[in-house]
Design a protein around this motif. Structure first.
Motif, PDB file in Angstrom:
ATOM      1  N   GLU A  91       0.825  -1.205   0.000  1.00  0.00           N
ATOM      2  CA  GLU A  91       0.000   0.000   0.000  1.00  0.00           C
ATOM      3  C   GLU A  91       0.865   1.263   0.000  1.00  0.00           C
ATOM      4  OE1 GLU A  91      -2.738  -0.253   3.206  1.00  0.00           O
ATOM      5  OE2 GLU A  91      -3.759  -2.017   2.413  1.00  0.00           O
ATOM      6  N   LEU A  92       2.018   1.204   0.669  1.00  0.00           N
ATOM      7  CA  LEU A  92       2.938   2.341   0.645  1.00  0.00           C
ATOM      8  C   LEU A  92       3.489   2.563  -0.765  1.00  0.00           C
ATOM      9  CD1 LEU A  92       5.026   2.008   3.938  1.00  0.00           C
ATOM     10  CD2 LEU A  92       3.539   3.902   3.290  1.00  0.00           C
ATOM     11  N   ARG A  93       3.835   1.487  -1.441  1.00  0.00           N
ATOM     12  CA  ARG A  93       4.341   1.613  -2.813  1.00  0.00           C
ATOM     13  C   ARG A  93       3.275   2.210  -3.727  1.00  0.00           C
ATOM     14  NH1 ARG A  93       6.258  -3.519  -1.752  1.00  0.00           N
ATOM     15  NH2 ARG A  93       4.676  -4.461  -3.101  1.00  0.00           N
ATOM     16  N   PRO A  97       4.858   5.887  -4.849  1.00  0.00           N
ATOM     17  CA  PRO A  97       5.776   5.078  -5.678  1.00  0.00           C
ATOM     18  C   PRO A  97       7.137   5.730  -5.904  1.00  0.00           C
ATOM     19  CG  PRO A  97       4.007   6.026  -7.009  1.00  0.00           C
ATOM     20  CD  PRO A  97       3.642   6.258  -5.583  1.00  0.00           C
ATOM     21  N   LYS A  98       7.179   7.011  -6.227  1.00  0.00           N
ATOM     22  CA  LYS A  98       8.454   7.678  -6.506  1.00  0.00           C
ATOM     23  C   LYS A  98       9.305   7.782  -5.254  1.00  0.00           C
ATOM     24  CE  LYS A  98       6.768  10.429 -10.421  1.00  0.00           C
ATOM     25  NZ  LYS A  98       6.584  11.804 -10.978  1.00  0.00           N
ATOM     26  N   GLN A  99       8.677   8.079  -4.123  1.00  0.00           N
ATOM     27  CA  GLN A  99       9.423   8.198  -2.874  1.00  0.00           C
ATOM     28  C   GLN A  99       9.989   6.852  -2.437  1.00  0.00           C
ATOM     29  OE1 GLN A  99       7.467  10.542   0.263  1.00  0.00           O
ATOM     30  NE2 GLN A  99       6.078  11.369  -1.292  1.00  0.00           N
ATOM     31  N   VAL A 100       9.197   5.794  -2.630  1.00  0.00           N
ATOM     32  CA  VAL A 100       9.665   4.455  -2.262  1.00  0.00           C
ATOM     33  C   VAL A 100      10.854   4.056  -3.126  1.00  0.00           C
ATOM     34  CG1 VAL A 100       9.076   2.004  -2.302  1.00  0.00           C
ATOM     35  CG2 VAL A 100       7.485   3.649  -1.306  1.00  0.00           C
ATOM     36  N   ASP A 101      10.759   4.262  -4.425  1.00  0.00           N
ATOM     37  CA  ASP A 101      11.864   3.911  -5.327  1.00  0.00           C
ATOM     38  C   ASP A 101      13.133   4.673  -4.960  1.00  0.00           C
ATOM     39  OD1 ASP A 101      10.272   2.170  -6.711  1.00  0.00           O
ATOM     40  OD2 ASP A 101       9.784   3.577  -8.334  1.00  0.00           O
ATOM     41  N   LYS A 102      12.982   5.955  -4.648  1.00  0.00           N
ATOM     42  CA  LYS A 102      14.137   6.775  -4.285  1.00  0.00           C
ATOM     43  C   LYS A 102      14.775   6.275  -2.998  1.00  0.00           C
ATOM     44  CE  LYS A 102      15.436  11.533  -3.107  1.00  0.00           C
ATOM     45  NZ  LYS A 102      14.945  12.930  -2.927  1.00  0.00           N
ATOM     46  N   GLU A 103      13.950   5.962  -2.009  1.00  0.00           N
ATOM     47  CA  GLU A 103      14.459   5.519  -0.711  1.00  0.00           C
ATOM     48  C   GLU A 103      15.163   4.176  -0.833  1.00  0.00           C
ATOM     49  OE1 GLU A 103      15.443   6.374   2.999  1.00  0.00           O
ATOM     50  OE2 GLU A 103      14.030   7.648   1.891  1.00  0.00           O
ATOM     51  N   ILE A 104      14.585   3.265  -1.603  1.00  0.00           N
ATOM     52  CA  ILE A 104      15.191   1.943  -1.782  1.00  0.00           C
ATOM     53  C   ILE A 104      16.547   2.065  -2.464  1.00  0.00           C
ATOM     54  CG2 ILE A 104      14.995  -0.224  -3.054  1.00  0.00           C
ATOM     55  CD1 ILE A 104      13.380  -0.207  -0.536  1.00  0.00           C
ATOM     56  N   ILE A 124      10.069  -1.754   5.392  1.00  0.00           N
ATOM     57  CA  ILE A 124       8.675  -1.330   5.421  1.00  0.00           C
ATOM     58  C   ILE A 124       8.214  -0.866   4.044  1.00  0.00           C
ATOM     59  CG2 ILE A 124       7.092   0.411   6.350  1.00  0.00           C
ATOM     60  CD1 ILE A 124       8.735   0.322   8.941  1.00  0.00           C
ATOM     61  N   ALA A 125       9.091  -0.151   3.334  1.00  0.00           N
ATOM     62  CA  ALA A 125       8.710   0.418   2.044  1.00  0.00           C
ATOM     63  C   ALA A 125       8.650  -0.621   0.934  1.00  0.00           C
ATOM     64  CB  ALA A 125       9.677   1.535   1.666  1.00  0.00           C
ATOM     65  N   ASP A 126       9.666  -1.474   0.859  1.00  0.00           N
ATOM     66  CA  ASP A 126       9.697  -2.479  -0.215  1.00  0.00           C
ATOM     67  C   ASP A 126      10.525  -3.679   0.241  1.00  0.00           C
ATOM     68  OD1 ASP A 126       9.665  -3.920  -2.547  1.00  0.00           O
ATOM     69  OD2 ASP A 126      10.072  -2.205  -3.846  1.00  0.00           O
ATOM     70  N   LEU A 214      -3.083   5.321   7.023  1.00  0.00           N
ATOM     71  CA  LEU A 214      -2.647   5.498   5.643  1.00  0.00           C
ATOM     72  C   LEU A 214      -3.840   5.634   4.704  1.00  0.00           C
ATOM     73  CD1 LEU A 214      -0.181   5.531   3.707  1.00  0.00           C
ATOM     74  CD2 LEU A 214      -0.422   3.047   3.526  1.00  0.00           C
ATOM     75  N   ASN A 215      -4.826   4.784   4.894  1.00  0.00           N
ATOM     76  CA  ASN A 215      -6.010   4.806   4.030  1.00  0.00           C
ATOM     77  C   ASN A 215      -6.884   6.036   4.270  1.00  0.00           C
ATOM     78  OD1 ASN A 215      -5.293   2.378   2.800  1.00  0.00           O
ATOM     79  ND2 ASN A 215      -6.390   1.145   4.319  1.00  0.00           N
ATOM     80  N   SER A 216      -6.767   6.634   5.446  1.00  0.00           N
ATOM     81  CA  SER A 216      -7.570   7.823   5.742  1.00  0.00           C
ATOM     82  C   SER A 216      -7.011   9.068   5.069  1.00  0.00           C
ATOM     83  CB  SER A 216      -7.646   8.045   7.251  1.00  0.00           C
ATOM     84  OG  SER A 216      -6.383   8.455   7.762  1.00  0.00           O
ATOM     85  N   GLY A 217      -5.773   8.967   4.579  1.00  0.00           N
ATOM     86  CA  GLY A 217      -5.154  10.111   3.917  1.00  0.00           C
ATOM     87  C   GLY A 217      -4.422  11.053   4.838  1.00  0.00           C
ATOM     88  N   SER A 218      -4.310  10.690   6.123  1.00  0.00           N
ATOM     89  CA  SER A 218      -3.649  11.574   7.083  1.00  0.00           C
ATOM     90  C   SER A 218      -2.124  11.540   6.960  1.00  0.00           C
ATOM     91  CB  SER A 218      -4.051  11.191   8.512  1.00  0.00           C
ATOM     92  OG  SER A 218      -3.660   9.861   8.811  1.00  0.00           O
TER      93      SER A 218
END
Length: 283
Positions: A91-93, A97-104, A124-126, A214-218
């Protein structure tokens, strides 16, 4: 009527096939390492704890549960927790998506210099991407005696204490039980094993709370996500750890409070030992 039953039967058959436990090849040490990566990549992280071989004592607790069953319960709860972790990572990916790829890329670029925080964020991210990268550094050497040496980047893991062993179900990671059982933190009673299982459940519940946030958008970015999930998991683990430590401390106090049985050669307490009058043998 018969025509209406066809789609219903098809759905039932599809559900039955979908619920069938997937098979993972663990016939060789290297196959087992590949299976661990495959479990995460295919969203079946709940089976990861089955790759652990934790020898149990042949004992039965007061409630009729054996230590082997208590260990299986911990593995089951750990599997549920890992499955939830992989689900949240997906769900984080999808959300960032761009932030996860950068962090990985940043974490993997650090290699062995990655900090604990870096590894936690990557897991946690990937977790699949991170585990796949680590798999390239893991090697197993079959020693020919139903054991295998496990190395990371050419070096023995935990000075060679962590090894692989061949079981009837295939190769497994053998937990160094001889080293940890003497530790005061290793579970020794039914209640202590139950607390460890509860700790796994607490982490899973923390991940559920994070998933709702996460799903609430907060949660607006990956940094906020890592901080939030870290706090939720940390609070859960700390609470269970305090309970576990208190239980271990009470157990140690109970053991120290037990009266000591005098040895056959020891004189009774508060009794004066008088000379026997027998001369010592001359040297």
């Amino acid at each position: 009527m018969r025509a209406q039953l066809i789609p219903i039967l098809a759905c039932v058959l599809g559900a039955a096939v979908g619920c069938k436990k997937p098979k993972f090849n663990t016939s060789t040490p290297e196959d087992m390492l590949d299976a661990a990566t495959e479990m995460v990549a295919k969203n079946h992280a709940e089976y990861l704890p089955t790759l652990l071989d934790i020898p149990a004592r042949d004992i039965t607790f007061d409630d009729g549960v054996t230590e082997a069953s208590a260990i299986d319960e911990v593995k089951l709860k750990a599997g549920d927790m890992l499955a939830r972790l992989v689900r949240v990572a997906g769900e984080l990916r999808d959300r960032f998506p761009k932030q996860v790829d950068k962090e990985i890329k940043i974490v993997l670029g650090k290699g062995r210099n990655a900090s604990v925080r870096d590894i936690a964020i990557a897991a946690i991210a990937d977790p699949a991407a991170w585990l796949t990268a680590q798999r390239a550094l893991l090697t197993a050497t079959d020693l020919g005696d139903a054991t295998a040496a496990l190395n990371f980047d050419g070096q023995p893991i935990f000075a060679g204490a962590l090894t692989l062993t061949q079981t009837a179900d295939g190769w497994r990671v053998r937990f160094p039980i001889e080293l940890v059982r003497s530790s005061k933190y290793w579970p020794d009673s039914r209640e202590e094993w139950a607390i460890v299982a509860s700790m796994m459940l607490a982490v899973e519940n923390a991940l559920k709370d994070f998933e709702r946030d996460l799903n609430s958008g907060s949660i607006k970015n990956l940094d906020a996500a890592s901080s939030r999930v870290g706090r939720l998991i940390g609070e859960s683990v700390v609470a269970q750890s305090i309970i576990y430590s208190m239980m271990k401390r009470e157990g140690d106090q109970d053991e120290s409070a037990q009266p000591q049985t005098p040895t056959s050669n020891a004189a009774p307490p508060a009794t004066e030992v008088k000379p026997s009058g027998v001369d010592k043998p001359s040297k």
